[in-house]
Design a protein around this motif. Sequence first.
Motif, short mmCIF file in Angstrom:
data_model
loop_
_atom_site.label_atom_id
_atom_site.label_comp_id
_atom_site.label_asym_id
_atom_site.label_seq_id
_atom_site.Cartn_x
_atom_site.Cartn_y
_atom_site.Cartn_z
N ASN A 219 -24.21 -17.46 20.10
CA ASN A 219 -24.42 -18.28 18.90
C ASN A 219 -25.48 -17.67 18.00
O ASN A 219 -25.33 -17.65 16.78
N LYS A 222 -23.80 -14.94 16.31
CA LYS A 222 -22.67 -15.43 15.52
C LYS A 222 -23.12 -16.12 14.23
O LYS A 222 -22.49 -15.96 13.18
N TYR A 223 -24.19 -16.89 14.31
CA TYR A 223 -24.63 -17.66 13.14
C TYR A 223 -25.80 -16.98 12.42
O TYR A 223 -26.71 -17.64 11.92
N ASP A 247 -33.42 -17.00 16.66
CA ASP A 247 -32.71 -16.13 15.73
C ASP A 247 -33.26 -16.33 14.33
O ASP A 247 -34.04 -17.26 14.08
N LEU A 260 -25.55 -31.63 17.79
CA LEU A 260 -25.07 -30.32 18.24
C LEU A 260 -24.49 -30.29 19.64
O LEU A 260 -23.55 -29.55 19.92
N TYR A 265 -18.44 -30.86 18.58
CA TYR A 265 -19.17 -30.98 17.31
C TYR A 265 -19.40 -29.60 16.69
O TYR A 265 -19.91 -28.70 17.34
N ARG A 266 -19.01 -29.44 15.44
CA ARG A 266 -19.28 -28.20 14.71
C ARG A 266 -19.86 -28.57 13.35
O ARG A 266 -19.46 -29.54 12.73
N VAL A 267 -20.82 -27.77 12.89
CA VAL A 267 -21.41 -28.01 11.57
C VAL A 267 -20.40 -27.58 10.51
O VAL A 267 -19.83 -26.50 10.61
N GLY A 277 -14.67 -21.25 16.21
CA GLY A 277 -15.23 -21.78 17.45
C GLY A 277 -14.57 -23.10 17.82
O GLY A 277 -13.83 -23.66 17.01
N PHE A 278 -14.85 -23.56 19.04
CA PHE A 278 -14.27 -24.81 19.51
C PHE A 278 -15.30 -25.95 19.56
O PHE A 278 -14.97 -27.09 19.83
N GLY A 279 -16.56 -25.58 19.37
CA GLY A 279 -17.60 -26.61 19.44
C GLY A 279 -17.84 -27.14 20.84
O GLY A 279 -18.28 -28.28 21.00
N GLY A 281 -19.33 -24.92 23.32
CA GLY A 281 -20.35 -24.08 23.97
C GLY A 281 -21.64 -24.84 24.26
O GLY A 281 -22.11 -24.87 25.40
N LEU A 282 -22.18 -25.50 23.24
CA LEU A 282 -23.46 -26.17 23.42
C LEU A 282 -23.32 -27.41 24.30
O LEU A 282 -24.23 -27.76 25.06
P1 ADP Z 1 -18.94 -23.19 18.36
O1 ADP Z 1 -19.90 -22.06 18.12
O2 ADP Z 1 -17.75 -22.80 19.14
O3 ADP Z 1 -18.61 -23.95 17.13
P2 ADP Z 1 -21.09 -24.50 19.87
O4 ADP Z 1 -21.04 -25.74 20.69
O5 ADP Z 1 -21.59 -23.27 20.54
O6 ADP Z 1 -19.65 -24.27 19.29
O7 ADP Z 1 -22.00 -24.79 18.63
C1 ADP Z 1 -21.82 -25.99 17.87
C2 ADP Z 1 -22.26 -25.80 16.44
O8 ADP Z 1 -23.65 -25.62 16.37
C3 ADP Z 1 -21.67 -24.57 15.79
O9 ADP Z 1 -20.42 -24.84 15.21
C4 ADP Z 1 -22.73 -24.21 14.74
O10 ADP Z 1 -22.46 -24.89 13.55
C5 ADP Z 1 -24.01 -24.73 15.34
N1 ADP Z 1 -24.85 -23.66 15.91
C6 ADP Z 1 -24.91 -23.30 17.22
N2 ADP Z 1 -25.82 -22.32 17.42
C7 ADP Z 1 -26.33 -22.04 16.21
C8 ADP Z 1 -27.33 -21.10 15.73
N3 ADP Z 1 -27.95 -20.26 16.58
N4 ADP Z 1 -27.61 -21.10 14.41
C9 ADP Z 1 -26.98 -21.95 13.57
N5 ADP Z 1 -26.04 -22.85 13.94
C10 ADP Z 1 -25.72 -22.90 15.24
#
Ligand code: ADP
Length: 315
Positions: A219, A222-223, A247, A260, A265-267, A277-279, A281-282
């Motif tokens: 993440n 990725k972000y 990061d 989160l 949940y995805r932003v 992404g599938f939302g 991971g976290l």
């Molecule tokens: P995914 O990455 O598959 O969408 P995650 O559960 O890993 O799912 O993350 C959920 C959401 O949290 C992401 O869609 C993203 O919007 C936000 N996010 C996670 N990690 C970060 C990060 N390091 N910086 C910014 N946003 C993040």
Amino acid sequence: MKALFGYLPGEDLSYEAALAQVPDKYRPKVIATIEESRARQAPFHLECPVTGFHDRRERWVRVLGGFSIPEGSIHHLSGVIMDITEQKQNELRKNRFIGMVSHELKTPLTALKAYVQMLNVWAKKQKDNFTIGALSKVEKQIKKMAAMITGFLNLSGVESGMIHLDKQDFFLDELIREVIEETAFILAGGQISLVEAGPLRVNADREKIEQVIINLLNNAVKYSAKIAPVEVYYTQAGDMVQVSIKDSGIGISQEDIARLFEPHYRVESKETQNIKGFGIGLYLCAEIIKRHQGKIWAESEPGKGSTFSFTLPLG
Ligand code: ADP
């Protein structure tokens, strides 16, 4: 409600009796949710199984409720309760299916990995640079796929309440170093550095903690912009270890931070619209850390990067 709890229409159903029908495994959480709602005067939402009083049938129920302002020492609880048994059974079937498929996919992938490694040895002997390059790409894709499959396997385990921890003592700093090396290899580009703080032994499920660090590192890369640096550091805090991954990416708003760690949940923003992404991971990370009696949280400001941290008990 009486029907859902397996009572006859004329019979009384007390709060204590209703709680007694919730299986032991779920009862503490149900009581905690209701008590918290009463203390904070906030509505609550819960899902749990109940065993029917006369018919002994197990039904899943969803309860949405809340307390009105207490009159002296009397608290009034009102809400709606619905039968979600069928929905839950479908979810269980879905999870079993995902679990089974992921498990089946793992075996051929392991074989594939072994053959690629063998070919690699051969290509190096032949000094065939084209094949060496191509095989390295194949290996990266295999690793990505393996990580995804592990994610799905964990998800189906978490959702059916079957996440099993295989705890052992190991050096967390060693694991972090390994994951950084692998991630840097797979993602090619990201500058990930570790702030060394000596050896630290923890007692945890090594494979699952590896999954958590992989998710957080992925993440972080990725972000963020392609070459933005990512820093990993760890410290001992009392009888816990804290790991943080910092990061300098797009950051997260306060409203999103609160949600989160919810499943799926995805932003939704301009910056994230093209990132796939599938939302989950976290959500998975949070479940794994919670099962270890640790904590996980994020600190962030939009545009200024994010820091994700978690704690684990020392070995
Ligand atoms: P995914 O990455 O598959 O969408 P995650 O559960 O890993 O799912 O993350 C959920 C959401 O949290 C992401 O869609 C993203 O919007 C936000 N996010 C996670 N990690 C970060 C990060 N390091 N910086 C910014 N946003 C993040």
